[in-house]
Design an enzyme around this catalytic site. Structure first.
Site, PDB file in Angstrom:
ATOM      1  N   THR A 197       0.816  -1.224   0.000  1.00  0.00           N
ATOM      2  CA  THR A 197       0.000   0.000   0.000  1.00  0.00           C
ATOM      3  C   THR A 197       0.848   1.272   0.000  1.00  0.00           C
ATOM      4  O   THR A 197       0.300   2.367  -0.108  1.00  0.00           O
ATOM      5  CB  THR A 197      -0.902   0.065   1.251  1.00  0.00           C
ATOM      6  OG1 THR A 197      -0.053   0.029   2.404  1.00  0.00           O
ATOM      7  CG2 THR A 197      -1.895  -1.065   1.290  1.00  0.00           C
ATOM      8  N   LYS A 198       2.147   1.165   0.145  1.00  0.00           N
ATOM      9  CA  LYS A 198       2.962   2.359   0.379  1.00  0.00           C
ATOM     10  C   LYS A 198       3.356   3.053  -0.940  1.00  0.00           C
ATOM     11  O   LYS A 198       3.038   2.553  -2.016  1.00  0.00           O
ATOM     12  CB  LYS A 198       4.191   1.983   1.203  1.00  0.00           C
ATOM     13  CG  LYS A 198       3.858   1.296   2.539  1.00  0.00           C
ATOM     14  CD  LYS A 198       3.297   2.264   3.580  1.00  0.00           C
ATOM     15  CE  LYS A 198       2.606   1.594   4.744  1.00  0.00           C
ATOM     16  NZ  LYS A 198       3.459   1.137   5.824  1.00  0.00           N
TER      17      LYS A 198
END
Ligand SMILES: *Cc1c(COP(=O)(O)O)cnc(C)c1O
Length: 400
Positions: A197-198
């Protein structure tokens, strides 16, 4: 057709038919080809691509060396260890935090000392850090919350004047800068996350950066059990079978399969950040007029990585609470999340640290009111507008 005032929860027509996930990675054909190339090469784990990826990170951040690791958590653990954290020490961290940093301090036998955050930046400040320093403080670990750079100069000044180093948790902050100096180039060490998700992703992965190349050399050795001479040196044509352990390490290396993704993600780090900023600006102008919610404060001269875009509900102006707001958004077709459950709310930390409710008012109030909206590069303008439309629809419907 446009005016669908009744929320989907109440039987109205949802803003979207198909669900917009809270987060999605942006994986291109180049990443896929590079992974396949790695699989065909026979060199799957730490090797030439990991080395190339670490060099790309170092060049981008503006430091001599970076360590490519299995996660940001591994970087925090190794960073804490090489910066001297051990049994009986205290480590200062924000209460508004993911549990990675506090867990690492515990694993090293230290006590996490939590501090509250500033209501505008949601980051720790030089003042809150200074107030928490004792003679047992060994390290300060500020989080660049949501991708917004902390006041690193102020925090380092407060810490350095007492001989305490600073380890940045930049899990959210790849690409962020303080007016020209990249996050990751200033603190004694900084840990980045490449979790899916980063800002950029290697699936799982992380990197530790530092202006001190010797520290990174030690971390790199510790990431492979403390063995001098990496596997690549040992098994490649010109390598040697010999290695020695000077201090016991961990198994925290990145793999070439992960680095294959990272090499092409790094090529797009600025493009990704710019798209995230564009989305943040669209949210700002679409949502700021609504008095029943507040949007993130402006970032000034710094570059925000915009990993998160948390809005806060004004409970006095709305008929529903945060949890039903999230449920409503889900039924409108919008995925959201909450960052973070305050550290001291977790069972273990509540008991271990003896912080009651009310210990960190800003963190606790933020947690009650916050909703993180989807913000990632592959969102179309239509997706962005759907998020704005859904939030406005609910705010208007549930306004007191
Ligand atoms: C995601 C995250 C981490 C952990 O990252 P991993 O790469 O999954 O270990 C650490 N700190 C914060 C603030 C995070 O959001």
């Amino acid at each position: 057709m446009k005016k669908r005032a009744l929320p989907a929860v109440e039987g109205g027509q949802p803003v979207r038919e198909d669900f917009l996930p809270f987060a999605l990675p942006s994986i291109g054909e180049k990443e896929i080809e590079e992974v396949v190339d790695t699989l065909r090469s026979g060199w799957l784990t730490v090797g030439p691509k990991t080395k190339r990826f670490a060099e790309m990170v170092a060049v981008y951040i503006g430091v001599e060396r970076a360590a490519a690791l299995s996660s940001c958590t591994a970087g925090l653990h190794l960073g804490m260890r090489v910066l001297g954290v051990g049994q009986g020490d205290e480590v200062i961290l924000p209460a508004l935090n993911f549990i990675a940093g506090p867990n690492c301090a515990i694993h090293l036998g230290a006590t996490p000392v939590l501090v509250d955050v500033d209501p505008d930046t949601l980051n720790v400040t030089p003042e809150t850090v200074a107030a928490a320093i004792t003679e047992r403080t060994k390290l300060v670990v500020p989080v660049h919350f949501g991708g917004r750079p902390v006041d690193i100069d102020g925090i380092m000044e407060v810490a350095r004047s007492r001989g305490i180093p600073v380890l940045g948790d930049a899990a959210h902050a790849m690409g962020a800068d303080y007016g020209g100096r990249k996050v990751g180039s200033v603190a004694d060490a900084t840990s980045f996350s490449f979790y899916v998700t980063k800002g950029i992703t290697t699936g799982e992965g992380g990197s530790l950066t530092s202006p001190n190349a010797d520290l990174i050399e030690r971390v790199t050795v510790l990431s492979l059990h403390g063995m001098t001479g990496s596997a690549w040196n040992r098994y490649s044509e010109r390598g040697s079978w010999f290695y020695e352990v000077q201090e016991p390490g961990y198994k925290y290396n990145m793999t070439d399969i992960e680095a294959a993704l990272g090499i092409h993600q790094m090529e797009k780090v600025n493009e990704f950040r710019e798209r995230r900023e564009e989305i943040a600006r669209a949210f700002d102008s679409g949502l700021r007029p609504k008095d029943a919610i507040s949007v993130p404060a402006p970032c000034g001269s710094c570059k925000h990585a915009w990993h998160l875009y948390p809005i806060q509900l004004e409970p006095d102006l709305l008929k529903i609470d945060r949890d039903s707001f999230i449920k409503n958004l889900r039924d409108e077709g919008i995925g959201t999340s909450v960052h973070f459950i305050p550290v001291h709310y977790h069972g273990y930390y509540g008991k271990r640290l003896d912080y009651g409710r009310g210990s960190f008012p800003v963190t606790e109030e933020f947690f009650e009111r916050a909703v993180s909206l989807p913000i990632y590069p592959s969102m179309s303008d239509g997706d962005v507008n759907d998020v704005i439309e859904a939030v406005c629809k609910l705010v208007d419907y549930y306004r007191r």
